[in-house]
Motif scaffolding. Structure first.
Motif, PDB file in Angstrom:
ATOM      1  N   ALA A  65      87.313  39.233  41.194  1.00  0.00           N
ATOM      2  CA  ALA A  65      88.659  38.591  39.994  1.00  0.00           C
ATOM      3  C   ALA A  65      88.353  38.812  39.457  1.00  0.00           C
ATOM      4  CB  ALA A  65      88.608  37.927  41.674  1.00  0.00           C
ATOM      5  N   LEU A  66      87.366  38.178  38.960  1.00  0.00           N
ATOM      6  CA  LEU A  66      87.265  37.247  37.480  1.00  0.00           C
ATOM      7  C   LEU A  66      87.041  38.680  36.531  1.00  0.00           C
ATOM      8  CD1 LEU A  66      84.901  34.253  38.163  1.00  0.00           C
ATOM      9  CD2 LEU A  66      87.670  34.499  37.271  1.00  0.00           C
ATOM     10  N   LYS A  67      85.605  39.633  36.941  1.00  0.00           N
ATOM     11  CA  LYS A  67      85.885  40.807  35.737  1.00  0.00           C
ATOM     12  C   LYS A  67      86.516  41.199  35.618  1.00  0.00           C
ATOM     13  CE  LYS A  67      80.541  40.806  36.171  1.00  0.00           C
ATOM     14  NZ  LYS A  67      79.468  41.336  35.827  1.00  0.00           N
ATOM     15  N   LEU A  68      87.720  41.389  36.663  1.00  0.00           N
ATOM     16  CA  LEU A  68      88.634  42.104  36.688  1.00  0.00           C
ATOM     17  C   LEU A  68      89.923  41.731  36.106  1.00  0.00           C
ATOM     18  CD1 LEU A  68      89.197  43.438  40.553  1.00  0.00           C
ATOM     19  CD2 LEU A  68      89.328  45.212  38.438  1.00  0.00           C
ATOM     20  N   LEU A  69      90.226  40.455  36.101  1.00  0.00           N
ATOM     21  CA  LEU A  69      91.067  39.866  35.557  1.00  0.00           C
ATOM     22  C   LEU A  69      90.552  40.143  33.620  1.00  0.00           C
ATOM     23  CD1 LEU A  69      91.415  36.610  37.550  1.00  0.00           C
ATOM     24  CD2 LEU A  69      93.044  38.357  36.950  1.00  0.00           C
ATOM     25  N   LEU A  70      89.904  39.737  32.946  1.00  0.00           N
ATOM     26  CA  LEU A  70      88.776  40.150  32.094  1.00  0.00           C
ATOM     27  C   LEU A  70      89.049  41.718  31.480  1.00  0.00           C
ATOM     28  CD1 LEU A  70      87.198  38.557  29.235  1.00  0.00           C
ATOM     29  CD2 LEU A  70      85.279  39.364  30.793  1.00  0.00           C
ATOM     30  N   ALA A  71      89.151  42.362  32.429  1.00  0.00           N
ATOM     31  CA  ALA A  71      88.981  43.872  32.237  1.00  0.00           C
ATOM     32  C   ALA A  71      91.117  44.335  32.195  1.00  0.00           C
ATOM     33  CB  ALA A  71      88.743  44.952  33.641  1.00  0.00           C
ATOM     34  N   GLU A  72      91.423  43.414  32.814  1.00  0.00           N
ATOM     35  CA  GLU A  72      92.894  42.907  32.423  1.00  0.00           C
ATOM     36  C   GLU A  72      93.291  42.461  30.895  1.00  0.00           C
ATOM     37  OE1 GLU A  72      97.127  41.484  34.440  1.00  0.00           O
ATOM     38  OE2 GLU A  72      95.208  41.364  35.505  1.00  0.00           O
ATOM     39  N   VAL A  73      92.962  41.770  30.553  1.00  0.00           N
ATOM     40  CA  VAL A  73      92.697  40.450  29.166  1.00  0.00           C
ATOM     41  C   VAL A  73      92.909  41.477  28.496  1.00  0.00           C
ATOM     42  CG1 VAL A  73      92.901  38.724  27.981  1.00  0.00           C
ATOM     43  CG2 VAL A  73      93.319  38.426  30.874  1.00  0.00           C
TER      44      VAL A  73
ATOM     45  N   LEU B  75      87.825  50.167  38.930  1.00  0.00           N
ATOM     46  CA  LEU B  75      87.357  51.284  40.018  1.00  0.00           C
ATOM     47  C   LEU B  75      86.039  50.285  40.815  1.00  0.00           C
ATOM     48  CD1 LEU B  75      88.470  54.042  39.055  1.00  0.00           C
ATOM     49  CD2 LEU B  75      89.964  52.534  40.888  1.00  0.00           C
ATOM     50  N   TRP B  76      85.051  50.035  39.675  1.00  0.00           N
ATOM     51  CA  TRP B  76      83.276  49.125  40.585  1.00  0.00           C
ATOM     52  C   TRP B  76      84.076  48.233  40.534  1.00  0.00           C
ATOM     53  CZ3 TRP B  76      79.394  50.525  41.852  1.00  0.00           C
ATOM     54  CH2 TRP B  76      78.084  50.576  41.676  1.00  0.00           C
ATOM     55  N   GLN B  77      84.513  47.025  40.201  1.00  0.00           N
ATOM     56  CA  GLN B  77      84.624  45.443  40.522  1.00  0.00           C
ATOM     57  C   GLN B  77      85.506  45.885  41.275  1.00  0.00           C
ATOM     58  OE1 GLN B  77      83.651  42.987  39.661  1.00  0.00           O
ATOM     59  NE2 GLN B  77      81.886  44.590  37.477  1.00  0.00           N
ATOM     60  N   LEU B  78      85.810  45.961  41.974  1.00  0.00           N
ATOM     61  CA  LEU B  78      87.120  47.262  43.912  1.00  0.00           C
ATOM     62  C   LEU B  78      86.294  46.900  44.041  1.00  0.00           C
ATOM     63  CD1 LEU B  78      90.214  48.349  42.623  1.00  0.00           C
ATOM     64  CD2 LEU B  78      89.783  46.417  43.411  1.00  0.00           C
ATOM     65  N   TYR B  79      85.065  48.341  43.501  1.00  0.00           N
ATOM     66  CA  TYR B  79      84.466  48.499  45.288  1.00  0.00           C
ATOM     67  C   TYR B  79      82.960  47.326  44.610  1.00  0.00           C
ATOM     68  CZ  TYR B  79      79.523  50.350  46.758  1.00  0.00           C
ATOM     69  OH  TYR B  79      78.295  50.982  47.457  1.00  0.00           O
ATOM     70  N   LYS B  80      82.534  47.062  44.094  1.00  0.00           N
ATOM     71  CA  LYS B  80      81.466  45.594  44.548  1.00  0.00           C
ATOM     72  C   LYS B  80      82.778  44.276  44.571  1.00  0.00           C
ATOM     73  CE  LYS B  80      77.909  45.073  42.661  1.00  0.00           C
ATOM     74  NZ  LYS B  80      76.976  44.961  43.975  1.00  0.00           N
ATOM     75  N   SER B  81      83.278  43.926  45.200  1.00  0.00           N
ATOM     76  CA  SER B  81      84.710  42.775  45.151  1.00  0.00           C
ATOM     77  C   SER B  81      84.026  42.775  47.356  1.00  0.00           C
ATOM     78  CB  SER B  81      86.266  43.312  44.912  1.00  0.00           C
ATOM     79  OG  SER B  81      85.930  44.358  46.083  1.00  0.00           O
ATOM     80  N   LEU B  82      83.990  43.735  47.628  1.00  0.00           N
ATOM     81  CA  LEU B  82      83.766  43.410  49.117  1.00  0.00           C
ATOM     82  C   LEU B  82      82.473  42.903  48.931  1.00  0.00           C
ATOM     83  CD1 LEU B  82      83.382  47.724  49.833  1.00  0.00           C
ATOM     84  CD2 LEU B  82      85.492  45.709  50.513  1.00  0.00           C
ATOM     85  N   GLU B  83      81.141  42.956  48.757  1.00  0.00           N
ATOM     86  CA  GLU B  83      80.120  41.781  48.624  1.00  0.00           C
ATOM     87  C   GLU B  83      80.259  40.687  47.827  1.00  0.00           C
ATOM     88  OE1 GLU B  83      76.791  44.139  47.202  1.00  0.00           O
ATOM     89  OE2 GLU B  83      77.325  45.750  48.748  1.00  0.00           O
ATOM     90  N   SER B  84      81.075  40.465  46.552  1.00  0.00           N
ATOM     91  CA  SER B  84      81.374  39.033  46.289  1.00  0.00           C
ATOM     92  C   SER B  84      82.777  39.336  45.553  1.00  0.00           C
ATOM     93  CB  SER B  84      80.542  39.562  44.876  1.00  0.00           C
ATOM     94  OG  SER B  84      80.715  38.446  43.448  1.00  0.00           O
TER      95      SER B  84
END
Length: 122
Positions: A94-102, A80-89
């Motif tokens: 996306a990379l951090k979301l993929l890592l969290a998924e793995v 959820l935090w990375q989705l919020y941060k994705s607005l700026e970066s």
């Protein structure tokens, strides 16, 4: 929630990222490096042994703890935090979301990246 604080939503993920960078802070190295990768489950006992018997000077190390277990609940909060941060970066997020998924799919059967990195160094 402000622009730069993730609160406690990503404690272990940020710790995992920090250990992968192998950075020294104030001339000290993380005590985590002295615990063998296959002994991460006994982190507290090993660090107590190292410090208690003065094999390592407490002034030479920093102890942020182990990344042995990353709670699944933290992965949800981090996503959820990375989705919020994705607005700026967006690319970094996306990379951090993929890592969290793995991690969500493979932990605890497989170690996190910092432990794999430490195993390669050992």
């Amino acid at each position: 929630m402000d622009k730069e604080s993730s609160g406690s939503a990503q404690h272990f993920l940020l710790l995992d990222e920090f250990y992968r960078t192998a950075i020294l802070l104030t001339g000290r190295y993380p005590l985590w490096w002295l615990v063998p990768p296959d002994a991460e489950g006994s982190y507290a006992e090993i660090t107590q042994l190292l410090l208690g018997n003065r094999f390592v000077k407490e002034a030479d190390v920093l102890d942020f703890g182990s990344t042995h277990t990353i709670p699944k609940s933290e992965l949800i909060g981090a996503g959820l935090w990375q989705l919020y941060k994705s607005l700026e970066s967006p690319y970094k997020s996306a990379l951090k979301l993929l890592l969290a998924e793995v991690y969500a799919r493979e932990l605890p059967e497989y170690p996190c990246l910092s432990v794999e990195f430490k195993q390669a160094v050992y």
